[in-house]
Write a protein that holds these residues in place. Structure first.
Motif, PDB file in Angstrom:
ATOM      1  N   ASN A  42      18.700 -23.302 -39.486  1.00 58.55           N
ATOM      2  CA  ASN A  42      19.092 -24.435 -40.341  1.00 58.55           C
ATOM      3  C   ASN A  42      20.404 -25.072 -39.900  1.00 58.55           C
ATOM      4  OD1 ASN A  42      17.337 -24.695 -43.082  1.00 58.55           O
ATOM      5  ND2 ASN A  42      17.327 -22.578 -42.327  1.00 58.55           N
ATOM      6  N   ASN A  44      19.852 -19.110 -50.675  1.00 59.34           N
ATOM      7  CA  ASN A  44      20.060 -20.375 -51.382  1.00 59.34           C
ATOM      8  C   ASN A  44      21.157 -21.208 -50.719  1.00 59.34           C
ATOM      9  OD1 ASN A  44      18.082 -19.864 -53.276  1.00 59.34           O
ATOM     10  ND2 ASN A  44      19.496 -18.924 -54.737  1.00 59.34           N
ATOM     11  N   GLU A  59      19.779 -22.716 -47.529  1.00 64.68           N
ATOM     12  CA  GLU A  59      18.779 -23.749 -47.792  1.00 64.68           C
ATOM     13  C   GLU A  59      19.430 -25.042 -48.305  1.00 64.68           C
ATOM     14  OE1 GLU A  59      14.648 -24.430 -50.341  1.00 64.68           O
ATOM     15  OE2 GLU A  59      15.654 -22.479 -50.332  1.00 64.68           O
ATOM     16  N   HIS A  60      20.478 -24.903 -49.162  1.00 64.27           N
ATOM     17  CA  HIS A  60      21.106 -26.084 -49.759  1.00 64.27           C
ATOM     18  C   HIS A  60      22.433 -26.442 -49.091  1.00 64.27           C
ATOM     19  CE1 HIS A  60      18.235 -26.098 -53.118  1.00 64.27           C
ATOM     20  NE2 HIS A  60      18.355 -24.777 -53.123  1.00 64.27           N
ATOM     21  N   ARG A  81      11.179 -26.427 -49.670  1.00 70.33           N
ATOM     22  CA  ARG A  81      11.767 -25.098 -49.551  1.00 70.33           C
ATOM     23  C   ARG A  81      11.526 -24.572 -48.141  1.00 70.33           C
ATOM     24  NH1 ARG A  81      11.202 -21.738 -55.128  1.00 70.33           N
ATOM     25  NH2 ARG A  81      11.363 -23.482 -56.560  1.00 70.33           N
ATOM     26  N   THR A  82      12.573 -24.127 -47.501  1.00 71.40           N
ATOM     27  CA  THR A  82      12.447 -23.638 -46.124  1.00 71.40           C
ATOM     28  C   THR A  82      12.211 -22.146 -46.065  1.00 71.40           C
ATOM     29  OG1 THR A  82      14.837 -23.364 -45.970  1.00 71.40           O
ATOM     30  CG2 THR A  82      13.934 -25.481 -45.295  1.00 71.40           C
TER      31      THR A  82
END
Length: 532
Positions: A375, A407, A410-411, A460-461
């Motif tokens: 990511n 989390n 991802e964010h 959602r990854t």
């Protein structure tokens, strides 16, 4: 016990006891009413007693003066010793006509001094209390009566209240004399003191009697209220079978019936809800268990297909990959549902063992580094403290840390993710800080809700189930710890995990700040960018 402790104790008693407040207020109001009534009655009795004694003294003095003047008018003495005898006879007549022995006679000044008049005569002590003002009024008043309240000398150097009445006598050949008669009011004062003492004792007895009656009456009133309060507390603590005894047909019996009816209704509804909750928990648990067997079969078949995906056409290969991914997500969802059902059923047991939180965080960071690289995020561990073992369930805490890291990655919008571990005298803490989109305060208030997502449209990854943070909160609560969050739109988020250093001991403060220290600096930078 010092004065402050006594005052605090009395203040606490005043705040907590309705009976004490009611009796105290009743006594104060009753005492004020009795005091006002007693003062009024005492003043009225005193004035009436004084007025009656004054009227009696004026009548007595008038009668004595009239008798003496009659005697003087009937005499025919002009000079010499006969004048002295005439004055003595007149004073004797006065004493015979009055109840007082305090008499004084003075010749009115300004008369013919060539006439040898009888000398002044007076009783011992009376001449010292007659004021010049009274003498002046008598001298100029003719046959009118004048009076004055005085303090007459008493026995033992004391003084008694009294009245002096003055008027004029006319002596043939000698002119006018001032006649003063003193009346002692000691008996009236004794009577007044007795009456006042009786009133005071009666008032005190009445206050005590009213206080006792009020205490008894309020006790009858407060006791049912106290029973209702105790019953309510037991009902609130979970004793749903407790009820208020119903006696009689008065308002308290009506209160007891109403309360018991409400308790019956609450017990029925709570029992109903508890049954429904148990059925729901059992349903979730049973469904999860029942789905586990076919899911295992599907997983085996899916793994076979996934392993041979390269031999399939492109469309079938992509389908095999999607099938494999969704089977993994379904498996995690079932695991989370089973975990949640265990918490709901209260069947979760803590398997604590000494664990180093820094080492646990380092292992979790290594496990998530591949996902972070994918990511574009950089994971960094900063541990100024916490290098000691703490009693915890490592499996559950590792699950919490992995969830917070997932989390944040991802964010985090490809920005760095900072993991910090520190400790103080009461706790050890771990925070996960990202610099991604952040959340509003309304979103923060729902972040630990089950199946809640801040942005449902966001892809959602890592295939989250929506139960991760809810399970994490349950895991941390099971350790008597804290799981808290700070977030701001555009500035990212920070989740803070705090555990007690000693199991069961209260956490006084967390060693890591929340909001993080860089929050204010980031806010100022964002403000400058907006202005530019």
């Amino acid at each position: 016990m010092d004065g402050r402790a006594v005052v605090n104790r009395l203040a606490h008693l005043w705040r907590t006891s309705l009976q004490v407040r009611t009796v105290t207020i009743s006594l104060l109001l009753t005492g004020a009413a009795i005091l006002i009534t007693g003062v009024y009655m005492s003043l009225s009795i005193s004035n009436d007693l004084y007025q009656s004694k004054l009227d009696q003294a004026l009548r007595d003095s008038s009668r004595a003066t009239t008798s003496a003047q009659t005697t003087l008018n009937a005499s025919d003495v002009s000079t010499g010793d006969s004048g002295k005898n005439l004055l003595a006879s007149a004073l004797t007549m006065v004493q015979a006509s009055t109840s007082s022995r305090l008499i004084a006679a003075y010749r009115v000044p300004g008369q013919d001094a060539a006439v040898p008049a009888p000398p002044d005569r007076y009783s011992p002590g009376l001449n010292t209390v007659i004021s010049p003002q009274l003498r002046k009024e008598v001298q100029n008043g003719g046959t009118k009566q004048f009076y004055q309240s005085v303090a007459l000398p008493g026995s033992g150097g004391s003084s008694d209240p009294g009245i002096v009445v003055g008027t004029q006598l006319t002596f043939p050949s000698y002119g006018h004399y001032e006649l003063y008669i003193g009346y002692n009011l000691a008996d009236a004062e004794s009577t007044l003191s007795f009456v006042q003492g009786t009133l005071a004792l009666a008032g005190l007895a009445l206050i005590l009697l009213i206080g006792a009656i009020t205490w008894v009456i309020v006790r009858f009133v407060v006791q049912p209220i106290r029973v209702a309060a105790e019953t309510s507390e037991r009902l609130a603590s979970g004793d749903l079978a407790v009820r208020i005894p119903e006696r009689g047909e008065d308002v308290f019996a009506s209160l007891a019936r109403s309360f018991n009816g409400m308790a019956d209704s609450l017990q029925s509804q709570i029992t109903q809800l508890a049954t429904l909750s148990q059925l729901q928990q059992r349903f979730v648990s049973d469904v999860s268990h029942e789905l586990r067997t076919p899911l295992t079969t599907i997983r085996l078949a899916g793994d076979v297909i996934y392993d041979q995906r390269e031999t399939f056409p492109p469309a079938t290969e992509r389908t095999a990959e999607l099938l494999h991914t969704q089977i993994d997500r379904f498996d995690r969802l079932l695991s989370d549902l089973l975990e949640i059902s265990r918490y709901d059923a209260g069947s979760v047991a803590l398997e604590a063992e000494p664990t180093n939180l820094v080492r646990l965080a380092d292992e979790s960071v290594d496990e998530m580094r591949t996902l972070a690289d994918k990511n574009g995020s950089v994971l960094r561990l900063d541990a100024p403290g916490g290098y000691f073992d703490v009693g915890m369930d490592p499996r559950r805490i590792r699950r919490v840390v992995r969830n917070l890291l997932g989390n944040a990655i991802e964010h985090g919008e490809g920005k760095p993710v900072i993991v910090t571990v520190d400790s103080n005298e009461s706790a050890v803490a771990l925070s996960v800080r990202d610099f991604g989109l952040g959340m509003s305060q309304q979103e923060v208030s729902h972040v630990f809700d089950r199946f809640w997502r801040a942005d449902p449209s966001r892809k959602r990854t890592i295939g989250g189930t929506g139960l991760g943070l809810a399970i994490s909160l349950e895991d941390v609560t099971l350790h008597s710890g804290w799981l808290q969050v700070w977030s701001s739109p555009g500035l990212g988020s920070c989740f803070r995990l705090t555990l007690p250093r000693v199991a069961g001991r209260e956490i006084t403060s967390s060693p890591l700040p929340l909001p993080p220290l860089d929050a204010d600096a980031n806010a100022r930078g964002a403000e400058r960018e907006a202005q530019a």
